[in-house]
Design an enzyme around this catalytic site. Structure first.
Site, PDB file in Angstrom:
ATOM      1  N   GLU A 147     -48.211 -31.830   1.674  1.00 13.03           N
ATOM      2  CA  GLU A 147     -46.923 -32.450   1.916  1.00 13.03           C
ATOM      3  C   GLU A 147     -46.985 -33.019   3.226  1.00 13.03           C
ATOM      4  O   GLU A 147     -46.866 -32.293   4.555  1.00 13.03           O
ATOM      5  CB  GLU A 147     -45.869 -31.286   1.674  1.00 13.03           C
ATOM      6  CG  GLU A 147     -45.794 -30.663   0.502  1.00 13.03           C
ATOM      7  CD  GLU A 147     -45.517 -31.709  -0.673  1.00 13.03           C
ATOM      8  OE1 GLU A 147     -44.981 -33.022  -0.390  1.00 13.03           O
ATOM      9  OE2 GLU A 147     -45.740 -31.344  -1.928  1.00 13.03           O
ATOM     10  N   CYS A 168     -39.634 -35.366   7.986  1.00 15.02           N
ATOM     11  CA  CYS A 168     -40.591 -35.972   7.231  1.00 15.02           C
ATOM     12  C   CYS A 168     -39.966 -37.265   6.399  1.00 15.02           C
ATOM     13  O   CYS A 168     -40.729 -38.367   5.968  1.00 15.02           O
ATOM     14  CB  CYS A 168     -41.713 -35.188   6.732  1.00 15.02           C
ATOM     15  SG  CYS A 168     -40.765 -34.144   5.301  1.00 15.02           S
TER      16      CYS A 168
END
Length: 479
Positions: A221, A255
């Protein structure tokens, strides 16, 4: 059980000991029953509820996270995942029966979800509770034993996790290992059944190298430059409020935060004044005194951001102020940013928002597509044709129109990247699948042996013809 930072010569032995302990537990089958998994998930829920104040204090110490943001993005997201997993666990564990053909008509054919074994979860510092614990929820629900490695950069949260987790979860099944880069490097020399990593692309390369030695599957991720394109008719005030909130939430250290904005000159001229008003509305005349703005996690990260800002040739229209001792950078917006600007060369990961002007929707799409596929992509427009065009002509881990970040809060949607922004996904059922092996099962009896004779020698054209028919899709009953 947890292992604190240890000397180089003792690291490997300590890691081997905890791995052997967890492997022995997994082989015993303790983690497989539904009731055990459910009990551990409920204990994790109790841990969060009973220690919420300590968790919020640690997050504030690490990142000066406002309580409001910490509750929404850390505590509540984790609680929602736990509630969703506990509510759906029984259903997720059920075998999934599949269609059969004539040759397998009397067989039980199904997919069985089985735990992988001992898995490693390496968490980041920007959301040190959510991004470490939500994968843990999935791994527990899937029946695995787990080693978790919190980020040493968010030290207060790291220490709190190491203190609390052994008090609530089975120490024979779950362990916390603390430490920095060297500790992680030594840890990765061991064989795991799966590695789940959230963080940077640079570290992801090292994770992959280590995993390849043991042929360990990985979930990555990562992040990247998440674009936001505004085109056609747009409600400038509403767009500004949603964009500012999404960008400066956690001081831009997300993110999935909008990394840069693409819009026409006319849209920019309407958007910029609205952004200035919204920043003032959200954070006051002096954002440094606002209790609602987080801080940069460390002096090193502050320095990187200020160097990046210093190299930019864009024009600052708001912000730019900073204080290294306070690890503060004001919400900063720049215009007249070129495609080759320093701010466009890497993920910003801070409270700096460059705005680029484009002549057409297609030009904006071309710019987005010229970069690596982002973790999230945002399209703001009142015109559905614009939103659908962006959706159809781009690729990204996730997509959201007329808002930012909010799509990741829904546990029924997968969260994950594509290409350079990550491999694999999780949240809800998607996380359960990530930490499970989908085992194909066929249970056969001794009936229809005469039909099975079609596949035995001596071979004939007639046998082949009949066998091809019984095994063809035309004879299938799909479920």
């Amino acid at each position: 059980m947890y292992f604190n930072r240890c000397e180089n010569g003792k690291r490997m032995d300590a890691h081997v000991q905890v791995l052997e302990r967890l492997r022995a537990t997994f082989r015993s089958g303790v983690t497989k029953p539904e009731q055990f998994r459910r009990t551990q998930l409920n204990k994790l829920k109790s841990m969060i509820k009973e220690n919420e104040e300590e968790i919020l204090n640690a997050l504030h110490k690490d990142l000066a996270k406002p309580k409001f943001e910490a509750v929404l993005s850390e505590v509540d997201m984790l609680n929602n995942e736990l509630i969703h997993a506990v509510s759906n666990l029984k259903q997720w564990m059920q075998p999934e029966y599949v269609g059969t053909n004539l040759a397998t008509k009397l067989d039980d054919c199904f997919v069985r979800r089985e735990p992988l074994g001992v898995v490693l979860i390496i968490g980041p510092w920007n959301y040190p509770i959510q991004l470490l614990m939500v994968p843990l929820v999935a791994a527990i629900a899937a029946g695995n034993c787990v080693i978790i490695k919190p980020s040493e950069i968010s030290a207060a949260t790291d220490n709190l996790i190491a203190e609390l987790l052994p008090k609530y979860l089975s120490q024979d099944c779950y362990a916390v290992i603390q430490g920095g880069a060297e500790e992680t490097k030594e840890l990765l020399k061991n064989r795991f059944d799966h590695i789940f990593y959230t963080g940077s692309q640079k570290v992801a390369h090292k994770i992959l190298e280590a995993a390849s030695v043991h042929l360990t599957p990985v979930t990555l991720e990562l992040g990247g430059k998440c674009p936001c394109i505004l085109f056609g008719h747009v409600n400038a005030t509403a767009a500004a409020r949603r964009l500012v909130w999404a960008k400066f939430f956690n001081s831009g250290q997300s993110c999935v935060a909008p990394d840069y904005v693409l819009c026409s000159k006319a849209t920019r001229d309407a958007l910029v004044p609205a952004i200035l008003e919204v920043i003032k509305e959200f954070y006051g005349e002096d954002p440094q005194t606002s209790p609602d703005l987080a801080r940069i996690v460390s002096s090193a990260h502050w320095t990187r951001l200020m160097e990046l800002l210093g190299k930019s040739k864009g024009r600052i229209i708001v912000g730019g102020e900073s204080n290294q001792e306070d690890k503060y950078i004001a919400p900063t917006v720049l215009v007249d940013v070129a495609e080759d600007d320093a701010l466009m060369q890497e993920e910003i990961f801070g409270p700096i928002l460059p705005i680029l002007t484009v002549e057409s929707l297609q030009e904006g799409i071309d710019i987005m597509n010229s970069k690596e596929k982002p973790l999230a992509l945002y399209a703001f427009s009142d015109e559905s044709s614009v939103v659908n065009t962006v959706l159809e002509k781009t690729n990204s881990g996730g997509f959201c129109s007329n808002d930012g970040i909010i799509h990741i809060t829904l546990p029924t949607l997968p969260f994950g990247g594509v290409g350079g922004s990550g491999w694999g996904s999780y949240h809800g059922r998607w996380g359960f699948e990530t930490f499970s092996h989908q085992r194909a099962c066929m249970l056969r009896g001794w009936t229809l042996e005469r039909l099975n004779g079609l596949r035995y020698p001596p071979y004939t054209e007639n046998k082949l013809s009949w066998l091809r028919w019984t095994a063809s899709p035309k004879s299938c009953s799909l479920m």
